[in-house]
Design an enzyme around this catalytic site. Structure first.
Site, short mmCIF file in Angstrom:
data_model
loop_
_atom_site.label_atom_id
_atom_site.label_comp_id
_atom_site.label_asym_id
_atom_site.label_seq_id
_atom_site.Cartn_x
_atom_site.Cartn_y
_atom_site.Cartn_z
N TYR A 176 12.70 21.84 -24.85
CA TYR A 176 13.70 21.34 -23.91
C TYR A 176 13.98 22.32 -22.76
CZ TYR A 176 18.27 20.11 -22.07
OH TYR A 176 19.31 19.83 -21.22
N ASP A 232 15.54 12.67 -26.52
CA ASP A 232 16.18 11.65 -25.69
C ASP A 232 16.01 11.96 -24.19
OD1 ASP A 232 17.98 13.76 -26.86
OD2 ASP A 232 19.16 13.20 -25.12
N LYS A 240 18.50 11.86 -35.25
CA LYS A 240 19.65 11.70 -34.37
C LYS A 240 19.31 10.69 -33.28
CE LYS A 240 22.61 14.32 -31.30
NZ LYS A 240 22.58 15.53 -30.49
#
Lengths: 517, 251
Positions: free
Chosen positions: A265, A300, A372
């Site tokens: 990330y 995400d 998640k």
């Protein structure tokens, strides 16, 4: 509901490729350390506090050593040498004095060979600190056991006022209305600070600074409300950016449950140097693995950056890679909260079927992971009523595919950080859907050869192809081509590279040795 | 509409001038008859009549959430409101490309970034990335636009320097985070630096973001502002028309 994966051998091959990808990087990780890792080591030694001008002492000391060019054997080596050479009674005294001693002969410290007894003393020093963290972990597990944990999907809510005391009030209200997990969003751009702010904070932008004191304040508040409600309330923060490992240590110290922590990330979305991120994620995950912290990965973000329909396979690809890195860092499968999201454009016909396909596929590929699932954000507008409806479908998708952690969609997404009643409405929506769809998956099956099955297997095949390509050519070069989220990053680019250094053969760090056991 | 008096307009529920408004809010007290009355009194105190508290819900131990309908007698003179709006023709990517080629005879250079500490590239990406937003292709896809997306967390001065270096025709500044009005502070800082460096003179400066509108952008010193839902082609059209205007070219 029966499985929708047609060929499990494809899944196994994906894992093999991912392992190869991670192992290639791991050899680089093992040869290097970073300033942040060294600062983590000092925090582990319980060096805390800031200088008169607000700089954390761990930064002061590591920065000094770096400027003198003597960091390659590690900060512990220097403290050990100081202990050997100077007239100090204990390791603790050596730490206390070296910070303020303006006449340190750094070159001499560097050259000094540590005696076996110094190394032993240092190791014992670290073991004692380690025990304290274990005690925190034991307390956490005891509370979890006694108070009981809510039912999955666990309801994950965000607070983000900028003021930790205001956050506490909001978190308490959220817990009282059913939240199982509270995440304190960080102040914008904290990930780019090369230090961790200190003390309780009441000012922040878009969130609240992650500091050890803020962790403590929130943990105590959640413990209190948890005791009152008879339900354990989990606490989340962010171990991402330039201080991944330091935050992980602080989280272990204050009894946090989850950390947002992703192997890639920072590289992609924060332009942090690759090597820096890979090394820091490793140590941070080592800490998580020992002190019962689960990670939440950030897949995400691929879907908010690229199109969720076209790039669904990049999520699965990244999850495999995150899993492989996490395994190398000692995390158990049930500590790997791999992330994904409900982000397909709601105007696409059959969008729900596609979302369902992806969510179910991921559940099946990672059966033990506390997955998640992130709510729609990209296609939310100011029409809060419409947003509330999209969230309802997201809630259904989450429930019927058995996701583990459900980040609540808020009707005012894209408008402001949630107001108290925005959260209340979100919880009400979730409760209705979770309750209404209880047992749904036992009553229905996915049609063989239908759209859902085809879509899921297509994503799996695309991820398989992508992983094979990465395994052949190396993760760093694939990132350099912009294959993830259309963002190109290079091994020598990005922030924080100057804090990476190669370990000398005499590198000494009992913290890492303990964490690698 | 019959009987509609634009000098005195009011919210419309189901009858002209009924002034019905729906509201929701929270009071920091637990639900009770007294709390419900407090909610009603509060609305009455700020001038509402016919207050109907339709629900009172417990939102945590010490909070009550209310939904209410009420009427308000205030009217607004619609005719005297002045909101500068950007008026551009609706054109497709192809039309825009053709017009640039035909009248300006070179590709336009556009640079954009989400500046300051703001880490959200979502707005600038929607406008600039190939993919675009809501079925409308981004500026990178235009043959006659050289688009440079610098991403998020870019310093204002770096964006300006970059624009100078490539001789940009337009600069897009995106501001997503709005807590404590940081977007306004940062936009002001951008304009200050744009003035100091001189780019304000011959570059079109555009501000965008969820809390941005044309009026705000103008008041801060930008040439145009685009709020939520703005599409890449709208911005491309604006840049085209502004450029033609500045070069006194009529089409």
């Amino acid at each position: 509901m029966r499985s929708i994966i047609k060929n499990y051998a494809t899944v196994d091959e994906c894992r093999d490729y991912a392992n190869k990808i991670a192992e290639d990087i791991q050899s680089i990780i093992d040869q290097h350390s970073t300033e942040s890792v060294e600062r983590t080591t000092l925090r582990f030694m319980e060096l805390d506090g800031v200088s008169s001008d607000g700089v954390p002492l761990v930064n002061t000391l590591v920065e000094k050593a770096r400027k003198k060019g003597v960091l390659s054997k590690g900060i512990v080596h220097l403290i050990g040498a100081y202990y050997q050479l100077e007239e100090v009674e204990s390791i603790q005294e050596a730490i206390d004095e070296i910070i303020y001693d303006s006449e340190v002969d750094w070159k001499l410290l560097y050259k000094t060979e540590l005696t076996t007894s110094t190394k032993e003393e240092l190791t014992i020093f670290f073991q004692n600190r380690y025990k304290k963290l274990e005690q925190v972990k034991a307390n956490k597990l005891e509370k979890k056991n006694r108070l009981k944990v809510g039912k999955e999907p666990l309801k994950y809510l965000i607070v983000a006022t900028g003021n930790i005391y205001e956050d506490v009030a909001q978190a308490e209200a959220a817990a009282e209305t059913g939240a199982d997990i509270i995440a304190v969003i960080r102040s914008t751009a904290q990930s780019l600070l090369d230090y961790v702010p200190y003390g309780a904070t009441t000012e922040g932008y878009g969130g609240t600074y992650a500091t050890q004191q803020n962790f403590k304040i929130m943990r105590e508040a959640l413990d209190k409300v948890g005791e009152r409600l008879g339900r354990y309330i989990h606490l989340v923060n962010y171990s991402s950016g330039l201080c991944m490992a330091e935050i992980a240590y602080m989280a272990a110290r204050e009894g946090l449950d989850y950390l947002l922590n992703d192997a890639m990330y920072g590289i992609l979305f924060r332009d942090i140097n690759m090597k820096r991120t890979f090394i820091d994620q490793y140590i941070s995950r080592r800490i998580c693995s020992h002190f019962e912290i689960s990670i939440n990965t950030g897949e995400d973000n691929y879907l908010t950056t690229s199109d969720a329909f076209d790039f669904g396979y990049t999520v699965l690809t990244s999850q495999f890679i995150n899993e492989a890195f996490a395994t190398l860092a000692g995390l158990r499968k049930n500590q790997m909260g791999l992330g994904h999201a409900y982000e397909i454009n709601p105007s696409i016909p059959q969008s729900f079927l596609y979302e369902f396909a992806q969510a179910k596929l991921i559940r099946e590929v990672f059966p033990e992971a506390p997955l998640k699932y992130m709510p729609p954000t990209k296609h939310m507008t100011g029409d809060i009523f419409y947003s509330h409806l999209i969230d309802a479908l997201f809630n259904i998708a989450s429930k019927i595919t058995n996701q583990s952690i459900h980040l609540l969609g808020i009707p005012t997404e894209a408008l402001h950080t949630p107001l108290l009643h925005d959260r209340f409405l979100a919880l009400k929506n979730v409760d209705y859907m979770f309750n209404a769809f209880e047992g749904f998956e036992n009553e229905f099956d996915v049609v063989e050869g239908g759209l859902i099955e085809k879509r899921a297997n297509q994503i799996l095949d695309d991820a398989h192809q992508f992983l094979k390509d990465i395994a052949d050519r190396g993760l760093m070069s694939v990132i350099g081509e912009g294959k993830f989220a259309n963002i190109k990053r290079f091994p020598d680019g990005g922030k924080g590279l100057d804090g990476v250094f190669q370990k000398n053969s005499d590198y000494f760090n009992p913290m890492i040795s303990l964490l690698e056991k | 509409m019959e009987n509609l008096d634009l000098k005195n307009i009011k919210p419309y529920g189901d009858t002209l001038n009924d002034g019905i408004i729906q509201m929701s809010f929270t009071l920091p007290v637990p639900p009770s008859g007294k709390s419900k009355e407090a909610a009603k009194l509060y609305l009455e105190k700020i001038g509402y009549t016919n207050v109907y508290i339709t629900t009172m819900e417990k939102a945590g131990e010490s909070f009550s959430f209310f939904v209410a309908y009420a009427k308000h007698n205030t009217a607004i003179n619609f005719e005297e409101i002045d909101v500068p709006e950007i008026e551009v023709k609706i054109r497709s990517m192809k039309e825009i490309d053709n017009l640039i080629e035909k009248y300006l005879k070179r590709a336009l250079r556009v640079v954009g970034a989400c500046t300051g500490s703001d880490a959200h590239s979502v707005g600038i990406d929607a406008i600039m990335n190939m993919k675009g937003y809501s079925g409308d292709y981004g500026l990178e896809r235009y043959k006659q636009i050289d688009a440079y997306n610098l991403g998020a967390q870019v310093k204002n001065i770096d964006l300006i320097e970059y624009a100078k270096q490539i001789k940009a025709d337009a600069i897009l500044v995106s501001q997503v985070v709005t807590q404590k009005n940081i977007h306004i502070q940062n936009a002001k800082d951008f304009i200050k630096k744009a003035q100091e460096s001189g780019v304000i003179k011959d570059t079109i400066l555009i501000l965008g973001g969820p809390r941005v509108d044309h009026k705000l952008a103008l008041s801060l010193g930008f040439h145009a502002g685009f709020g939520p839902g703005s599409k890449p082609s709208t911005i491309a059209n604006y840049i085209l028309e502004e450029k033609l205007k500045r070069e006194s070219i009529e089409i």
